[in-house]
Design a protein around this motif. Structure first.
Motif, PDB file in Angstrom:
ATOM      1  N   SER A  78       9.332  -3.228  -2.166  1.00 28.01           N
ATOM      2  CA  SER A  78       9.040  -2.244  -1.155  1.00 28.01           C
ATOM      3  C   SER A  78       7.672  -1.452  -1.475  1.00 28.01           C
ATOM      4  N   ARG A  79       7.351  -1.644  -2.674  1.00 29.02           N
ATOM      5  CA  ARG A  79       5.953  -0.872  -2.793  1.00 29.02           C
ATOM      6  C   ARG A  79       4.764  -1.640  -2.503  1.00 29.02           C
ATOM      7  N   TYR A  80       5.023  -2.693  -3.058  1.00 34.05           N
ATOM      8  CA  TYR A  80       3.724  -3.817  -3.216  1.00 34.05           C
ATOM      9  C   TYR A  80       3.740  -4.717  -2.209  1.00 34.05           C
ATOM     10  N   ALA A  81       4.512  -4.923  -1.233  1.00 31.81           N
ATOM     11  CA  ALA A  81       4.720  -6.271  -0.497  1.00 31.81           C
ATOM     12  C   ALA A  81       3.554  -6.443   0.348  1.00 31.81           C
ATOM     13  N   PHE A 320      -1.635   5.340   8.426  1.00 31.79           N
ATOM     14  CA  PHE A 320      -0.418   4.728   8.424  1.00 31.79           C
ATOM     15  C   PHE A 320       0.245   3.590   7.901  1.00 31.79           C
ATOM     16  N   LEU A 321      -0.891   2.620   7.609  1.00 34.20           N
ATOM     17  CA  LEU A 321      -0.806   1.391   6.867  1.00 34.20           C
ATOM     18  C   LEU A 321      -0.575   1.843   5.420  1.00 34.20           C
ATOM     19  N   GLY A 322      -1.152   2.681   4.962  1.00 38.95           N
ATOM     20  CA  GLY A 322      -0.952   3.381   3.806  1.00 38.95           C
ATOM     21  C   GLY A 322       0.454   3.846   3.465  1.00 38.95           C
ATOM     22  N   THR A 323       1.326   4.243   4.328  1.00 37.18           N
ATOM     23  CA  THR A 323       2.526   4.651   4.260  1.00 37.18           C
ATOM     24  C   THR A 323       3.507   3.444   3.762  1.00 37.18           C
ATOM     25  N   ALA A 324       3.108   2.371   3.696  1.00 39.80           N
ATOM     26  CA  ALA A 324       4.031   1.316   3.599  1.00 39.80           C
ATOM     27  C   ALA A 324       3.611   0.948   2.127  1.00 39.80           C
ATOM     28  N   VAL A 325       2.755   1.282   1.341  1.00 44.29           N
ATOM     29  CA  VAL A 325       2.297   0.975   0.061  1.00 44.29           C
ATOM     30  C   VAL A 325       2.533   2.007  -0.878  1.00 44.29           C
ATOM     31  N   VAL A 326       2.754   1.706  -2.231  1.00 40.36           N
ATOM     32  CA  VAL A 326       2.904   2.729  -3.361  1.00 40.36           C
ATOM     33  C   VAL A 326       4.184   3.529  -3.132  1.00 40.36           C
ATOM     34  N   MET A 327       4.037   4.457  -2.154  1.00 44.90           N
ATOM     35  CA  MET A 327       5.152   5.538  -1.954  1.00 44.90           C
ATOM     36  C   MET A 327       5.710   5.186  -0.326  1.00 44.90           C
ATOM     37  N   PRO A 328       6.482   4.239  -0.551  1.00 45.21           N
ATOM     38  CA  PRO A 328       7.197   3.864   1.079  1.00 45.21           C
ATOM     39  C   PRO A 328       7.361   5.019   1.697  1.00 45.21           C
ATOM     40  N   GLY A 329       6.988   5.310   2.904  1.00 45.38           N
ATOM     41  CA  GLY A 329       7.554   6.172   3.802  1.00 45.38           C
ATOM     42  C   GLY A 329       6.904   7.544   3.759  1.00 45.38           C
ATOM     43  N   GLN A 330       5.961   7.594   2.821  1.00 42.10           N
ATOM     44  CA  GLN A 330       5.181   8.783   2.564  1.00 42.10           C
ATOM     45  C   GLN A 330       3.664   8.604   2.687  1.00 42.10           C
TER      46      GLN A 330
END
Lengths: 385, 523
Positions: A78-81, A320-330
């Protein structure tokens, strides 16, 4: 988007919600006592006759090794997909156009050209992490990027002084935003939509709607000076992201900011001065936007004020793309950093394949929708977990 | 009765996730009666109405009939509406800028060739109003009407399509904006509707209103019927209150250890330990309450309760600075706070912390981890401006999970992934962790399972034993009697009175007595 609207005071709302989604768990009957290893709890819990201890279900206690491994995998996935998608994209480009894509110069093009956009995305992040919303950051950047060449080019002012004046003007922009949104309570969407256009207009006024340029040759050095194969501006961006991440993760003010973003009322009831943090977010956003403007002018040497709105969408897409990486949803700076270079890799690859012009707009637009969708799905998955 | 019931619901159960909100509920509304649906907040009234109106899907197996004809579940509202059931919204659902006639006819405008036929629309409105015996011009703008007239318009809309002498209107707390003569007026209207043969189902948590207007009543408590179709004439308000509030349905937590200063009486300042003195509140005035003064001794658990709607719940928020008071002062041994400032920060500095009722909205950030939520109030104190260590946060969260029995014991888990009871424990841990002088709690055991309830109440007792003063604002008589050293009952007219109750039943009597005193002083 996390434009949370939690302004109601808790006590004022005497009509309690009976919405079962928010207050669930009726008496489910006594649960079996904690099996295997009872926690080192206080004695009276064990002695209270007939009444059980914690709400432990046996299933919870029996977390298996395989389950743990699966959790780990899911956690990592979920973090690094999206990092995997990025690598996959690079491999595909490498296979399709090996002679063009697999070159140092391509990497330099990807990583060396995007720092104004990175600064701009961090500017957006400043307001997004506290649950605010800002559409004017591109306009603020445009204003800074116009003031500097106008003052130094047309009026022959010292470049450093011009930068300072630009910075102060941008801070004023942030104060205006904060005044209307925080002090007067006007919707942030409307205010920043309006001020975005206002700042654009001011920039056009200053430049007489012309492209303006800086004549000082040394100015470009602050951004373009080579360091370890990449221009300094790239490293500034890295430092800014790292600093942002540090503040958010490791300082009291940063943790407070996260809580204001997550639940304003919870933050207020913990004694945090919510409005001060909101005002601070708009002002720091405008400062970072001013820095983005400085980077832009230093890199390019001049600026066409009418171009500033075109920076809005790429920055939003990256955030917004960043919210899908490292800290999902944040919203998070490392994710945003990733988002910028993810998008740029896609665009450079397509350009090397011979698509140009329209590709950039199409890719940023599609990227934004894809980013928000991915973030939404990732968030839903963590909810189920 | 020869006629079938107008509305019959039987064997209705509703589960949300693992939570059963309604259990085997039965409701039967007869033709020509005003039927009351009573219950506290959270008893399942709203859920029941939402199932009847098709918003929620009930668990399989329920029976639902209108006028003896079975209705397929889940309810599709158009079908039920066509069978003669309509709803008056909680906020009446009127548009102020439109006329009476437009408001009455919305959703059923008479048309001709696709256009609204204004003449027939006004006729329909006038006819409906006339049938109800309401004299009101259809051309008036709703914004200019009185509260009672507005309620009449809303009821007229619900009655619009019903054949005279049939049909059922559901009033979902629709009269809560009314009082005195206006309320009386609407009650008469409802009686007239029932006399004509139509039925009304009235949802309310006001005892006196239900007693005044209904023929029969169904009482819900904790999602179960605590009294089905009871004739109102045979009921006293006290009996009704007892059924609504319930009495010892759950095992009562025995008092573990009496607080060290169980006898600590009012006005007696906490002696000894100057770091943790008693807390005194004087001259507290809020938007809905006047002149409240009390004090909590060191290590005392003080209960505070009252009738729903009397405003006693506000005290929790006023005392902790969450809501601005009109006037009032809070003193601890070391600090003095002006409550009229409504400053959470000032109250926190004085050591007053609040566990609010709405953990989802006011208590916890659901998207963040348990560790982050627990450490939040301590970040400024225990961290340095440039750095907050993770280790103590981790340790505090682990310790809290162990002592309060939070499952799973994983500090990094997001709060939204925990069950309601565990969330409530995290919220409690967050504030206990600050070592407060006064811990204020509002309904800390609401919507938690019995195991979590026991853990929470024990945690309060432990905290009191270490010298924390506790103010427990609650509507749960069992909790109050089981844990409190002293219980104060608030009534709007009588102010705070110390209850002398050894059992939940006695406490319910005393709570109810405050409303009797109110009624007495009014007449």
């Amino acid at each position: 988007m996390t434009m949370s609207d939690q302004t109601g005071r808790p006590g004022a709302d005497t009509d309690r919600s009976e919405d079962p989604m928010t207050n669930t768990t009726p008496p489910a009957g006594p649960t079996p006592p904690a099996d295997a290893a009872p926690p080192a709890g206080p004695p009276e819990r064990a002695t209270s006759a007939g009444v059980t201890t914690a709400g432990v279900t046996t299933a919870e206690a029996r977390t298996t090794r395989a389950g743990l491994a699966r959790d780990r995998l899911h956690w990592f996935g979920s973090r690094y997909a999206l990092v995997g998608v990025w690598i996959l994209m690079a491999i595909i480009y490498g296979i399709v156009t090996p002679h063009n894509f697999l070159r140092i110069s391509t990497a330099q093009a990807i990583f060396g050209s995007q720092s104004p956009l990175l600064f701009l995305s961090i500017s957006a992040l400043c307001t997004f992490v506290v649950g605010e919303f800002d559409l004017s950051f591109a306009g603020v950047m445009g204003l800074a990027a116009t003031i500097i060449p106008v003052l130094s080019g047309l009026h022959h002012m010292n470049v450093a002084l011009a930068c300072l004046i630009a910075l102060v003007s941008c801070i004023a922009c942030g104060v205006v935003n904060a005044f209307f949104i925080v002090k007067l309570g006007v919707s942030s969407l409307i205010v920043t939509l309006g001020t975005a256009s206002l700042y654009l207009g001011l920039a056009e006024l200053l430049s007489n709607q012309n492209t303006v340029s800086v004549t000082n040759p040394h100015f470009a050095q602050i951004a373009l000076q080579d360091f370890l194969g990449l221009p300094l501006s790239f490293w500034y961006g890295i430092v800014l992201c790292a600093a942002f991440a540090y503040v958010i993760k490791w300082t009291p003010i940063g943790r407070h900011i996260v809580f204001v973003g997550a639940n304003r009322e919870v933050a207020r009831l913990a004694g945090i001065n919510v409005n001060r943090i909101r005002v601070g977010s708009y002002i720091s956003a405008s400062i970072v936007a001013a820095l983005a403007g400085i980077m832009l002018v230093a890199t390019v040497g001049g600026f066409d004020p009418t171009a500033s709105p075109s920076y809005l969408l790429p920055a939003l897409a990256a955030v917004f793309l960043g919210t899908a990486v490292v800290m999902p949803g944040q919203f998070n700076p490392i994710g945003t950093l990733f988002g910028i270079y993810f998008l740029e890799t896609g665009i450079i690859g397509l350009q090397l394949l011979g698509y140009s012009g329209w590709v950039q707009d199409a890719f940023y637009g599609a990227g934004l929708v894809a980013a928000v969708t991915v973030a939404h799905l990732v968030r839903n998955r963590t909810r189920v977990a | 009765m020869p006629d079938p019931a107008r509305l019959t619901v039987r064997g209705l159960t509703k589960t949300f996730g693992s939570a059963q909100v309604l259990t085997d509920v039965e409701l039967s509304v007869l033709p020509g009666e005003v039927h009351g649906l009573a219950g506290q907040n959270g008893s399942g009234k709203s859920t029941l109405i939402k199932i009847i109106t098709g918003l929620y899907t009930p668990d399989p197996g329920a029976l639902f009939e209108v006028d003896g004809r079975p209705i397929r579940l889940p309810v599709r509202w158009p079908e039920v509406h066509a069978a003669g059931v309509s709803v008056v919204h909680q906020d009446l659902g009127l548009l102020d800028q439109l006329t009476v006639s437009e408001n009455i006819c919305v959703g059923g405008f008479p048309t001709r060739l696709g256009r609204i036929n204004r003449t027939r629309r006004d006729e329909l409105a006038a006819r409906t109003l006339d049938r109800l015996g309401v004299s009101l011009s259809p051309a008036r703008v709703v914004g200019t009407l009185t509260a009672a007239q507005r309620a009449e318009v809303a009821i007229a809309r619900a009655m619009r399509d019903l054949t005279p002498g049939s049909g059922l209107i559901i009033l979902d707390e629709s009269t809560r904006a009314l009082s005195g003569a206006d309320l009386e007026h609407i009650h008469q209207l409802l009686r007239r509707i029932a006399a004509d043969g139509s039925s009304a189902l009235m949802v309310s948590h006001s005892l006196s209103e239900l007693m005044a207007v209904t023929d029969r009543m169904t009482v819900l408590r904790d999602g179960r019927v605590a009294g089905g179709g009871m004739p109102t004439s045979g009921l006293s308000e006290q009996e009704l209150a007892r059924r609504m509030l319930g009495s010892s349905v759950e095992a009562v937590t025995p008092r573990a250890v009496a607080g060290p200063q169980r006898q600590g009486a009012e006005g007696q300042e906490g002696p000894a330990d100057p770091g943790r003195p008693a807390v005194t509140v004087t001259g507290l005035n809020g938007p809905h309450l006047a002149d409240v003064s009390f004090s909590v001794a060191r290590g005392e658990i003080l209960g505070l309760t009252g009738l729903p709607g009397s405003g006693y719940e506000d005290i929790a928020y006023l005392v902790s600075g969450a809501q601005r008071a009109v006037a009032g002062e809070l003193r601890t041994g070391s600090a003095k706070v002006n409550l009229a400032r409504g400053s959470v920060a000032a109250c926190l500095r004085a050591g007053v912390v609040l566990v609010p009722e709405r953990r989802d909205r006011d208590g916890l950030a659901f998207e963040l981890s348990m560790r982050d939520n627990i450490s939040l109030p301590e970040l400024g104190k225990r961290g340095r401006p440039w750095f907050v260590a993770r280790r103590w946060q981790q340790e505090d969260a682990e310790a809290a999970a162990a002592t309060l029995g939070i499952r799973p014991r994983a500090p990094h888990i997001l709060v939204k992934q925990l069950s309601g009871g565990n969330q409530q424990k995290v919220l409690l841990a967050k504030w206990l962790n600050t070592g407060p002088a006064l811990l204020v709690l509002h309904e800390p055991t609401q919507a938690v399972d019995i195991g979590a309830r026991t853990d929470i109440l024990h945690a309060l007792q432990r905290a009191a034993n270490t010298g924390t003063s506790i103010l427990l604002v609650s509507s749960e008589p069992e909790d109050l009697v089981a844990t409190c050293d002293r219980i104060l009952v608030y009534g709007r007219e009588v102010g705070l009175r110390q209850a002398d109750a050894a059992t939940p039943e006695q406490l319910i009597e005393e709570i109810y007595a405050t409303s009797e005193a109110t009624a007495g002083s009014l007449t």
